[in-house]
Design an enzyme around this catalytic site. Structure first.
Site, PDB file in Angstrom:
ATOM      1  N   CYS A   8     -33.014   5.593   4.696  1.00 30.88           N
ATOM      2  CA  CYS A   8     -31.841   5.360   5.528  1.00 30.88           C
ATOM      3  C   CYS A   8     -31.032   6.652   5.628  1.00 30.88           C
ATOM      4  CB  CYS A   8     -31.009   4.244   4.925  1.00 30.88           C
ATOM      5  SG  CYS A   8     -30.562   4.556   3.202  1.00 30.88           S
ATOM      6  N   SER A   9     -29.866   6.546   6.224  1.00 32.40           N
ATOM      7  CA  SER A   9     -29.018   7.736   6.296  1.00 32.40           C
ATOM      8  C   SER A   9     -28.048   7.793   5.125  1.00 32.40           C
ATOM      9  CB  SER A   9     -28.286   7.818   7.630  1.00 32.40           C
ATOM     10  OG  SER A   9     -27.521   6.666   7.853  1.00 32.40           O
TER      11      SER A   9
END
Length: 104
Positions: A8-9
């Site tokens: 994910c970020s």
């Protein structure tokens, strides 16, 4: 036991998805380790995972992850992007099922 990495970020919403996927795995009677890391931390765990799913927000990194995953010592790792709808609705069962299909 299989190990699934969600990339994910930042990891906020993805950690909720991990919890829902763990519940789906338990319901299915499958023992697995599921965890989430930001893209920048993914290379350090490649030797430990069996499958990588990318959050829709980092789908543009798929090529880079596939290249890293192909070069690991234990052999290539299947990589795919989580469906945007499943991610948005936090559908842990659907994402878990996707991971299982990648693992064969």
């Amino acid at each position: 036991m299989k190990t699934i990495l969600l990339v994910c970020s930042a990891g906020m919403s993805t950690s909720l998805l991990v919890t829902k996927m763990e519940a789906a795995a338990k319901d299915a009677g499958v023992e697995c380790k599921i965890f989430a890391l930001p893209f920048s931390d993914a290379p350090r765990v490649l030797e430990e995972v069996d499958c990588i799913l990318l959050g829709p927000q980092v789908r543009f990194q798929k090529g880079a992850i596939e290249k890293m995953a192909a070069g690991r010592k234990a052999g290539a790792i299947p990589v795919d992007v989580i469906d945007m709808r499943d991610y948005g609705t936090m559908n842990g069962k659907a994402v878990f099922d996707k991971a299982m299909s990648l693992l064969g």
